[in-house]
Design a protein around this motif. Sequence first.
Motif, PDB file in Angstrom:
ATOM      1  N   ALA A  25      31.053  38.213  17.092  1.00  0.00           N
ATOM      2  CA  ALA A  25      29.789  38.784  16.607  1.00  0.00           C
ATOM      3  C   ALA A  25      30.067  40.019  15.765  1.00  0.00           C
ATOM      4  N   ALA A  26      31.002  40.838  16.232  1.00  0.00           N
ATOM      5  CA  ALA A  26      31.273  42.105  15.544  1.00  0.00           C
ATOM      6  C   ALA A  26      31.955  41.876  14.202  1.00  0.00           C
ATOM      7  N   GLY A  28      32.607  40.297  10.930  1.00  0.00           N
ATOM      8  CA  GLY A  28      31.853  39.411  10.054  1.00  0.00           C
ATOM      9  C   GLY A  28      31.919  39.866   8.619  1.00  0.00           C
ATOM     10  N   LEU A  29      30.933  39.452   7.859  1.00  0.00           N
ATOM     11  CA  LEU A  29      30.846  39.893   6.468  1.00  0.00           C
ATOM     12  C   LEU A  29      30.885  41.414   6.407  1.00  0.00           C
ATOM     13  N   GLY A  30      30.372  42.053   7.463  1.00  0.00           N
ATOM     14  CA  GLY A  30      30.348  43.504   7.526  1.00  0.00           C
ATOM     15  C   GLY A  30      31.736  44.115   7.387  1.00  0.00           C
ATOM     16  N   TYR A 108      21.589  37.596   5.712  1.00  0.00           N
ATOM     17  CA  TYR A 108      23.017  37.387   5.959  1.00  0.00           C
ATOM     18  C   TYR A 108      23.486  35.980   5.551  1.00  0.00           C
ATOM     19  N   PHE A 230      26.139  48.184  11.861  1.00  0.00           N
ATOM     20  CA  PHE A 230      26.163  46.813  11.351  1.00  0.00           C
ATOM     21  C   PHE A 230      27.445  46.111  11.765  1.00  0.00           C
ATOM     22  N   SER A 231      28.560  46.818  11.599  1.00  0.00           N
ATOM     23  CA  SER A 231      29.844  46.166  11.826  1.00  0.00           C
ATOM     24  C   SER A 231      30.095  45.865  13.301  1.00  0.00           C
ATOM     25  N   MET A 236      20.666  45.254  18.205  1.00  0.00           N
ATOM     26  CA  MET A 236      19.912  44.074  17.807  1.00  0.00           C
ATOM     27  C   MET A 236      19.754  43.126  18.940  1.00  0.00           C
ATOM     28  N   SER A 327      25.847  34.752  16.659  1.00  0.00           N
ATOM     29  CA  SER A 327      25.326  35.774  17.584  1.00  0.00           C
ATOM     30  C   SER A 327      23.904  36.177  17.212  1.00  0.00           C
TER      31      SER A 327
HETATM   32  N1  TRP Z   1      28.639  42.575  12.934  1.00  0.00           N
HETATM   33  C1  TRP Z   1      28.466  41.521  11.985  1.00  0.00           C
HETATM   34  C2  TRP Z   1      29.231  41.867  10.732  1.00  0.00           C
HETATM   35  O1  TRP Z   1      29.948  42.811  10.692  1.00  0.00           O
HETATM   36  C3  TRP Z   1      27.023  41.238  11.669  1.00  0.00           C
HETATM   37  C4  TRP Z   1      26.232  41.141  12.893  1.00  0.00           C
HETATM   38  C5  TRP Z   1      26.307  40.187  13.856  1.00  0.00           C
HETATM   39  C6  TRP Z   1      25.357  42.101  13.374  1.00  0.00           C
HETATM   40  N2  TRP Z   1      25.499  40.502  14.900  1.00  0.00           N
HETATM   41  C7  TRP Z   1      24.917  41.683  14.614  1.00  0.00           C
HETATM   42  C8  TRP Z   1      24.918  43.281  12.822  1.00  0.00           C
HETATM   43  C9  TRP Z   1      24.049  42.476  15.342  1.00  0.00           C
HETATM   44  C10 TRP Z   1      24.047  44.056  13.566  1.00  0.00           C
HETATM   45  C11 TRP Z   1      23.626  43.668  14.810  1.00  0.00           C
HETATM   46  O2  TRP Z   1      29.153  41.174   9.758  1.00  0.00           O
END
Ligand code: TRP
Length: 449
Positions: A25-26, A28-30, A108, A230-231, A236, A327
């Motif tokens: 989840a953590a 990702g595109l971020g 996203y 975000f990352s 959320m 996620s």
């Molecule tokens: N963390 C993910 C990323 O870095 C994006 C993401 C997934 C996210 N779940 C999240 C961001 C919950 C905020 C909250 O791309």
Amino acid sequence: MASTDTVALEQWRSQTGFVLAALGAAVGLGNVWRFSYVAGENGGGAFILVYVALVLLVGYPLLLAEFAIGRSAQSESASAYATLAPGSRWRGIGVLGVLAALAILFYYPVVAGWALKYLALFAFDPAEAMRPGVASSRFQSFIAGPLQPLLWMGAVLAMTVAIVWMGIERGIERASAVLMPALAVILLLLAGYGLSLDGAGKALEFLFRPDWEALARPRLYLAALGQAFFSIGLAMGVMVTYASYLPRDRALPGAALAVVAGDTLFAIVAGLVVFPAVFTFGGDPAQGPVLAFVTLPQVFVHMPGGAIFALGFFALLVIAAVTSLVSLLEVPVAWLMRRWRWRRGQASITVGAIAFVAGMPASLGHGLWRDVRIAGLPILEAMDHVASNLLLPVGGILIALFVGWSWQRGEALAGSGLRPAALAVAWRLALRYAVPAMLALVLVAGIRA
Ligand code: TRP
């Protein structure tokens, strides 16, 4: 109140499976797309310094808070707060989480679709993709047309729905166990190659030699904060929901540390992939969101072995994006299942379909609706800005205040699993005062700047 007692709760099979899923989840595109362009826009080193500090001071305590809330409540995000503090007004935080997850879910997949499109381009027609100018001009005409980007977005969402549909253990845990190690291998190979390029020295300097004057800009702090939230995937309901699938006796502090450290490391190593390439072949690091899609492909064309590098890079982006999307989809799916007794398949398809339709404006914002600007930004960037730099930090403040003030003290301390007890007390005090104060300061200063 949601009754979860009659719905058999799914669970992770192993603690490692849980950590890998949370890392999925953590990461990702971020970490790749967003981190590199935001770091690029904010001057590199100074941004990274502030980013790492915020991850440790704010990110870690908040992630542990979400894990503690989810595992203690054994309930998805929207009802977790009401379960832990019955009768209080805090249930609203959980709902905010679901809404924020939807907000990100509505743009996203667009970017994930771009990545998949590129992966296909470099996989099936590398000769064409490697002709100078082709990849980037193809990208411009690709995102300009209304239909194609929607199809690729739909393809990514379909993969996501399939994984979520299969469930916690058979879907999300198994997919993460395969995809996360694959991701690490691809990333390390790419970084090794990146560091062998001529521009590696310049890139290291850009990433690790802070320009101290940049530290005087309040915007930099807000950008770093939004990026950290975000990352890591905070605020959320994602981490609350994932932790709710843990048995009550599982240790959390180590898991939270592994996720925060892994996520940060991943972003920095991704910087070692992107910036050496950019500096070696003369791209501009402050290009903005198109960095990965317009600048980098131009760079690949000039690189020896660039086609392979590109293939690896976009495979990396797609895999990272899908495990994160999983996620985000799981939050509303879990809510529909546990609150409204929907079946997993029905919930997954419905949320996936809604995300597809609701993703259209962000997608069209780079095509037919390219002239639409919200506060000067294209639709997708405006959505990202509001979600990351506003909704997430506000959610973070609320979560910190909930743990610090509303959750019964003894339960909160025990819920964290921190030992010795003094550590748990320090954690709660941080959430009670320091974290909300710091978040409010960065938020207000950054918005006024
Ligand atoms: N963390 C993910 C990323 O870095 C994006 C993401 C997934 C996210 N779940 C999240 C961001 C919950 C905020 C909250 O791309």
